[in-house]
Design a protein around this motif. Structure first.
Motif, mmCIF file in Angstrom:
data_model
loop_
_atom_site.group_PDB
_atom_site.id
_atom_site.type_symbol
_atom_site.label_atom_id
_atom_site.label_comp_id
_atom_site.label_asym_id
_atom_site.label_seq_id
_atom_site.Cartn_x
_atom_site.Cartn_y
_atom_site.Cartn_z
ATOM 1 N N VAL A 30 0.836 -1.205 0.000
ATOM 2 C CA VAL A 30 0.000 0.000 0.000
ATOM 3 C C VAL A 30 0.871 1.256 0.000
ATOM 4 O O VAL A 30 0.619 2.216 -0.742
ATOM 5 C CB VAL A 30 -0.950 0.006 1.220
ATOM 6 C CG1 VAL A 30 -1.621 1.370 1.378
ATOM 7 C CG2 VAL A 30 -2.007 -1.089 1.072
ATOM 8 N N LEU A 31 1.906 1.249 0.826
ATOM 9 C CA LEU A 31 2.809 2.402 0.885
ATOM 10 C C LEU A 31 3.499 2.631 -0.455
ATOM 11 O O LEU A 31 3.667 3.778 -0.888
ATOM 12 C CB LEU A 31 3.849 2.198 1.984
ATOM 13 C CG LEU A 31 3.346 2.296 3.423
ATOM 14 C CD1 LEU A 31 4.448 1.919 4.407
ATOM 15 C CD2 LEU A 31 2.824 3.702 3.716
ATOM 16 N N GLU A 32 3.889 1.552 -1.131
ATOM 17 C CA GLU A 32 4.539 1.720 -2.429
ATOM 18 C C GLU A 32 3.549 2.219 -3.478
ATOM 19 O O GLU A 32 3.927 2.991 -4.371
ATOM 20 C CB GLU A 32 5.177 0.407 -2.880
ATOM 21 C CG GLU A 32 6.036 0.547 -4.131
ATOM 22 C CD GLU A 32 7.072 1.651 -4.020
ATOM 23 O OE1 GLU A 32 7.306 2.360 -5.035
ATOM 24 O OE2 GLU A 32 7.656 1.830 -2.934
ATOM 25 N N ALA A 33 2.289 1.801 -3.374
ATOM 26 C CA ALA A 33 1.267 2.320 -4.282
ATOM 27 C C ALA A 33 1.064 3.822 -4.070
ATOM 28 O O ALA A 33 0.945 4.589 -5.032
ATOM 29 C CB ALA A 33 -0.054 1.577 -4.070
ATOM 30 N N VAL A 34 1.059 4.230 -2.802
ATOM 31 C CA VAL A 34 0.957 5.659 -2.482
ATOM 32 C C VAL A 34 2.176 6.400 -3.010
ATOM 33 O O VAL A 34 2.067 7.501 -3.562
ATOM 34 C CB VAL A 34 0.813 5.863 -0.954
ATOM 35 C CG1 VAL A 34 0.932 7.341 -0.588
ATOM 36 C CG2 VAL A 34 -0.507 5.289 -0.465
ATOM 37 N N ASP A 35 3.341 5.793 -2.849
ATOM 38 C CA ASP A 35 4.588 6.393 -3.325
ATOM 39 C C ASP A 35 4.548 6.600 -4.840
ATOM 40 O O ASP A 35 4.914 7.667 -5.340
ATOM 41 C CB ASP A 35 5.764 5.491 -2.942
ATOM 42 C CG ASP A 35 7.109 6.098 -3.309
ATOM 43 O OD1 ASP A 35 7.326 7.290 -3.036
ATOM 44 O OD2 ASP A 35 7.943 5.371 -3.886
ATOM 45 N N ALA A 36 4.100 5.576 -5.556
ATOM 46 C CA ALA A 36 4.031 5.677 -7.021
ATOM 47 C C ALA A 36 3.018 6.731 -7.452
ATOM 48 O O ALA A 36 3.266 7.503 -8.389
ATOM 49 C CB ALA A 36 3.666 4.321 -7.615
ATOM 50 N N ALA A 37 1.881 6.785 -6.757
ATOM 51 C CA ALA A 37 0.830 7.737 -7.118
ATOM 52 C C ALA A 37 1.224 9.172 -6.806
ATOM 53 O O ALA A 37 0.717 10.116 -7.435
ATOM 54 C CB ALA A 37 -0.462 7.380 -6.390
ATOM 55 N N SER A 38 2.134 9.338 -5.855
ATOM 56 C CA SER A 38 2.544 10.693 -5.435
ATOM 57 C C SER A 38 3.853 11.136 -6.070
ATOM 58 O O SER A 38 4.478 12.092 -5.609
ATOM 59 C CB SER A 38 2.671 10.741 -3.910
ATOM 60 O OG SER A 38 3.692 9.865 -3.460
ATOM 61 N N GLY A 39 4.271 10.433 -7.112
ATOM 62 C CA GLY A 39 5.529 10.802 -7.761
ATOM 63 C C GLY A 39 6.752 10.441 -6.947
ATOM 64 O O GLY A 39 7.759 11.152 -6.966
ATOM 65 N N HIS A 40 6.648 9.345 -6.202
ATOM 66 C CA HIS A 40 7.750 8.817 -5.380
ATOM 67 C C HIS A 40 8.166 9.778 -4.269
ATOM 68 O O HIS A 40 9.344 9.894 -3.939
ATOM 69 C CB HIS A 40 8.956 8.477 -6.265
ATOM 70 C CG HIS A 40 8.630 7.470 -7.324
ATOM 71 N ND1 HIS A 40 8.373 6.145 -7.049
ATOM 72 C CD2 HIS A 40 8.468 7.607 -8.674
ATOM 73 C CE1 HIS A 40 8.096 5.502 -8.165
ATOM 74 N NE2 HIS A 40 8.145 6.362 -9.172
ATOM 75 N N SER A 41 7.164 10.410 -3.681
ATOM 76 C CA SER A 41 7.451 11.341 -2.586
ATOM 77 C C SER A 41 7.950 10.620 -1.335
ATOM 78 O O SER A 41 8.670 11.214 -0.510
ATOM 79 C CB SER A 41 6.197 12.148 -2.238
ATOM 80 O OG SER A 41 5.153 11.294 -1.795
ATOM 81 N N LEU A 42 7.580 9.350 -1.164
ATOM 82 C CA LEU A 42 8.002 8.617 0.031
ATOM 83 C C LEU A 42 9.465 8.194 -0.023
ATOM 84 O O LEU A 42 10.017 7.761 0.997
ATOM 85 C CB LEU A 42 7.117 7.383 0.239
ATOM 86 C CG LEU A 42 5.623 7.642 0.462
ATOM 87 C CD1 LEU A 42 4.904 6.337 0.788
ATOM 88 C CD2 LEU A 42 5.395 8.669 1.561
ATOM 89 N N HIS A 70 11.186 -3.797 -5.947
ATOM 90 C CA HIS A 70 11.901 -3.771 -4.677
ATOM 91 C C HIS A 70 11.042 -4.389 -3.571
ATOM 92 O O HIS A 70 11.505 -5.218 -2.771
ATOM 93 C CB HIS A 70 12.282 -2.323 -4.345
ATOM 94 C CG HIS A 70 13.248 -2.187 -3.214
ATOM 95 N ND1 HIS A 70 13.476 -0.979 -2.585
ATOM 96 C CD2 HIS A 70 14.042 -3.085 -2.581
ATOM 97 C CE1 HIS A 70 14.378 -1.153 -1.629
ATOM 98 N NE2 HIS A 70 14.735 -2.422 -1.603
ATOM 99 N N VAL A 71 9.769 -4.005 -3.527
ATOM 100 C CA VAL A 71 8.848 -4.569 -2.527
ATOM 101 C C VAL A 71 8.688 -6.070 -2.748
ATOM 102 O O VAL A 71 8.701 -6.860 -1.796
ATOM 103 C CB VAL A 71 7.471 -3.883 -2.591
ATOM 104 C CG1 VAL A 71 6.547 -4.457 -1.522
ATOM 105 C CG2 VAL A 71 7.584 -2.389 -2.404
ATOM 106 N N ALA A 72 8.518 -6.461 -4.000
ATOM 107 C CA ALA A 72 8.308 -7.875 -4.319
ATOM 108 C C ALA A 72 9.489 -8.732 -3.871
ATOM 109 O O ALA A 72 9.315 -9.839 -3.372
ATOM 110 C CB ALA A 72 8.068 -8.035 -5.813
ATOM 111 N N ALA A 73 10.704 -8.209 -4.049
ATOM 112 C CA ALA A 73 11.897 -8.970 -3.683
ATOM 113 C C ALA A 73 11.967 -9.224 -2.179
ATOM 114 O O ALA A 73 12.514 -10.242 -1.740
ATOM 115 C CB ALA A 73 13.148 -8.222 -4.147
ATOM 116 N N ASN A 74 11.403 -8.305 -1.392
ATOM 117 C CA ASN A 74 11.452 -8.447 0.063
ATOM 118 C C ASN A 74 10.238 -9.151 0.651
ATOM 119 O O ASN A 74 10.299 -9.660 1.782
ATOM 120 C CB ASN A 74 11.581 -7.064 0.727
ATOM 121 C CG ASN A 74 12.955 -6.459 0.566
ATOM 122 O OD1 ASN A 74 13.955 -7.171 0.536
ATOM 123 N ND2 ASN A 74 13.025 -5.144 0.462
ATOM 124 N N SER A 75 9.135 -9.193 -0.072
ATOM 125 C CA SER A 75 7.868 -9.648 0.494
ATOM 126 C C SER A 75 7.879 -11.106 0.935
ATOM 127 O O SER A 75 7.472 -11.430 2.061
ATOM 128 C CB SER A 75 6.731 -9.423 -0.506
ATOM 129 O OG SER A 75 6.489 -8.048 -0.698
#
Length: 200
Positions: A30-42, A70-75
């Motif tokens: 979810v955090l990565e989805a927010v990051d992608a939607a916000s132009g990688h602000s996170l 990156h998320v997938a590799a750690n999940s």
């Protein structure tokens, strides 16, 4: 405590561990989805080495990633290692995670190359690997020793590659400090034999 009560206790622990880790991994996506939607602000919550202002990002950095790959590799390893570690008790697990995150983050902040931004749950993954690898020997529990030997056989070569200084494609510093922190956590939060003996 009857055999039935013990079985229910183990079942409850497994459910709690599974729920916790599924929720954690879902949160990362979810955090990565927010990051992608916000132009990688996170991405700004990663750790930039030796910048005093970045010390406040030590905890958020463990939940931030640079893209869905990156998320997938750690999940998957996070889900598996976290579940196995949390079976030993949620409170103990959370204490282990806290130690890993803080030690790993400080290590990155101290020794990572200048002007680099480091984030991701891989430090926690390596920390949990180290914790599981030695927990059984520290607690003298045959089942946990077996778990450590199995994950060592399955993931040991990957872990060694991840902490190699020649592997510049990843934050080997974060991996190394995570691994060391996880091993240390097994000793810091070891179960006392006398306390276990008093459990009804």
């Amino acid at each position: 405590m009857t055999h039935t009560d013990l079985a229910w206790t183990r079942t409850d622990r497994a459910r709690a561990a599974a729920g916790l880790m599924l929720g954690w991994v879902a949160l990362l996506w979810v955090l990565e989805a927010v990051d992608a939607a916000s132009g990688h602000s996170l991405d700004a919550y990663g750790i930039v080495a030796r910048d005093p202002a970045e010390l406040s990002d030590i905890v958020p950095a463990a939940f931030s990633h640079f893209g869905f790959a990156h998320v997938a590799a750690n999940s998957v390893p996070l889900l598996i290692f976290g579940f196995l570690a949390a079976l030993g008790g949620i409170r103990r697990f959370l204490a282990v995670i806290a130690l890993i995150v803080v030690v790993d983050g400080l290590g990155i902040w101290l020794v990572a190359p200048s002007n680099t931004n480091t984030a991701g749950a891989s430090g926690v993954v390596f920390g949990l690997f180290g914790y599981l690898l030695v927990r059984g020997f520290v607690d003298r529990k045959p089942f946990d020793i077996g778990v450590g030997l199995v994950i060592g056989a399955l993931w040991g070569s990957t872990i060694l590659l991840g902490i190699a200084p020649t592997n510049t494609s990843v934050s080997w510093q974060g991996h190394l400090f995570g691994l060391v922190a996880g091993i240390a956590a097994a000793f810091v939060f070891r179960r006392r034999a006398d306390r276990a003996a008093l459990t009804p």
